[in-house]
Design a protein around this motif. Structure first.
Motif, PDB file in Angstrom:
ATOM      1  N   THR A  37       4.964  41.723  25.275  1.00 38.15           N
ATOM      2  CA  THR A  37       6.340  42.174  25.076  1.00 38.15           C
ATOM      3  C   THR A  37       7.268  41.162  25.728  1.00 38.15           C
ATOM      4  OG1 THR A  37       5.670  44.505  25.178  1.00 38.15           O
ATOM      5  CG2 THR A  37       8.005  44.025  25.478  1.00 38.15           C
ATOM      6  N   THR A  78      -2.189  44.884  33.545  1.00 39.32           N
ATOM      7  CA  THR A  78      -0.808  44.677  33.100  1.00 39.32           C
ATOM      8  C   THR A  78      -0.159  43.651  34.010  1.00 39.32           C
ATOM      9  OG1 THR A  78      -0.603  46.938  32.259  1.00 39.32           O
ATOM     10  CG2 THR A  78       1.444  45.754  32.738  1.00 39.32           C
ATOM     11  N   GLU A  84      11.152  49.789  33.921  1.00 42.92           N
ATOM     12  CA  GLU A  84      11.535  51.199  33.753  1.00 42.92           C
ATOM     13  C   GLU A  84      11.842  51.493  32.291  1.00 42.92           C
ATOM     14  OE1 GLU A  84      14.830  54.433  35.436  1.00 42.92           O
ATOM     15  OE2 GLU A  84      14.790  52.376  36.216  1.00 42.92           O
ATOM     16  N   ASN A  85      12.582  50.598  31.637  1.00 44.32           N
ATOM     17  CA  ASN A  85      12.917  50.794  30.222  1.00 44.32           C
ATOM     18  C   ASN A  85      11.681  50.792  29.335  1.00 44.32           C
ATOM     19  OD1 ASN A  85      15.640  50.917  30.809  1.00 44.32           O
ATOM     20  ND2 ASN A  85      16.034  48.765  30.351  1.00 44.32           N
ATOM     21  N   LEU A  86      10.659  50.036  29.741  1.00 42.26           N
ATOM     22  CA  LEU A  86       9.420  49.970  28.962  1.00 42.26           C
ATOM     23  C   LEU A  86       8.466  51.109  29.307  1.00 42.26           C
ATOM     24  CD1 LEU A  86       8.703  46.113  29.132  1.00 42.26           C
ATOM     25  CD2 LEU A  86       9.584  47.408  27.180  1.00 42.26           C
ATOM     26  N   GLY A  87       8.836  51.935  30.283  1.00 40.95           N
ATOM     27  CA  GLY A  87       7.957  53.029  30.705  1.00 40.95           C
ATOM     28  C   GLY A  87       6.724  52.534  31.424  1.00 40.95           C
ATOM     29  N   THR A  88       6.839  51.376  32.076  1.00 45.65           N
ATOM     30  CA  THR A  88       5.708  50.766  32.774  1.00 45.65           C
ATOM     31  C   THR A  88       5.836  51.000  34.276  1.00 45.65           C
ATOM     32  OG1 THR A  88       5.588  49.032  31.091  1.00 45.65           O
ATOM     33  CG2 THR A  88       4.471  48.603  33.183  1.00 45.65           C
ATOM     34  N   GLY A  89       4.774  51.515  34.890  1.00 47.40           N
ATOM     35  CA  GLY A  89       4.773  51.724  36.331  1.00 47.40           C
ATOM     36  C   GLY A  89       4.414  50.448  37.058  1.00 47.40           C
TER      37      GLY A  89
END
Length: 293
Positions: A78, A28, A92-97
């Motif tokens: 995205t 990612t 954070e909004n995308l739920g990505t760490g």
């Protein structure tokens, strides 16, 4: 319906970016400054179908330009309208760490610089705007028509390293008293009238750089990004920044100097003669890469 316009902008140091950042299948990555999508496309192709690329740009027109270029690039892409200092909130909004890598190219796409209506360059007359995000913030005209003489001098000196900053500020304040500034050509003419020409550089160059940096809070945004990166890039991940003037490069060098970063590039990587001949705007590009320990 007409076909999407192909971006004119060519990504600088493209081969060096791929070699030093080394994006791999399934990872990612974030391209903080998508621009025309050149670097993003190359990274997405490396990530493959199992990988993910998050692309940010504060200029919505750049996202529209990049979107067709990134279609079918391989990775899941995205695109988000945001400045890079908002990266933590975007992830954070995308739920990505924590991500595997981040690239930030601090230059401007040729498509932006060559558009007179954006007011980023004195080579094309247009409104004195300079906002990279045309939907928010104060225009360059707003600043030069309202800031005090002392504040203008500070901006021209600190952000443009203009030796004649006080003289320029005085002239700007004198002129705006009779007629406010509205266009790039008008403002450039006033600057040229009080800054001696040095070599082949247009006398308005440094003042325009300074004003653009102030309008977009470019150095503040870079400081915020560099401070956030250690929490956003996972261990073993890499971060790369391409800067275009010393004010940016000094900040990147300092940020990558110590823990939790390990420099991948001991010195900034610069464009070779062949690339400069092909793309003169690459002449001042400097790439620094660091690994998250």
């Amino acid at each position: 319906m007409s076909a999407p316009r192909e971006p004119r902008h060519a990504p600088v140091l493209a081969a060096e970016v791929l070699a030093l950042l080394d994006p791999r299948p399934g990872q990612t990555w974030v391209d903080c400054t998508v621009g025309g999508g050149g670097h993003a496309r190359l990274i997405a192709e490396r990530l493959g179908a199992s990988g993910r690329l998050v692309g940010l740009d504060q200029d919505p027109s750049m996202l529209d330009l990049a979107r067709p270029r990134l279609a079918g690039a391989g990775a899941h892409v995205t695109l988000v309208h945001a400045n890079f200092d908002q990266l933590a909130g975007v992830l954070e909004n995308l739920g990505t760490g924590a991500v595997d890598g981040v690239l930030a190219d601090l230059g401007f796409a040729s498509d932006q610089m060559d558009a007179g209506a954006r007011g980023l360059s004195f080579r094309e007359d247009g409104p004195l705007d300079m906002r990279l995000d045309p939907t928010a913030g104060t225009t360059a005209a707003g600043l030069v028509n309202t800031m005090s003489e002392a504040a203008l001098a500070d901006v021209f000196f600190e952000f443009g390293e203009e030796r004649h900053s006080r003289r320029v500020a005085r002239k700007v304040v004198e002129r705006r008293a009779t007629r406010p500034f509205a266009t790039t050509a008008d403002f450039a003419a006033v600057v040229r009238s009080c800054v001696p020409r040095s070599g082949g550089i247009d006398p308005a160059t440094r003042v325009f750089q300074a004003l653009r940096i102030a309008v977009n809070d470019e150095l503040g945004a870079l400081d915020r990004l560099l401070a956030a990166l250690p929490k956003l890039v996972g261990p073993g991940g890499r971060a790369g920044v391409i800067s275009f003037h010393s004010l940016e490069d000094r900040r990147v060098k300092q940020a990558f100097r110590g823990p939790p970063w390990e420099p991948v590039t001991k010195k900034p990587v610069e464009a070779g003669d062949e690339e400069i001949a092909r793309n003169p705007r690459s002449r001042s590009a400097k790439l620094r890469v660091a690994r998250r320990t």
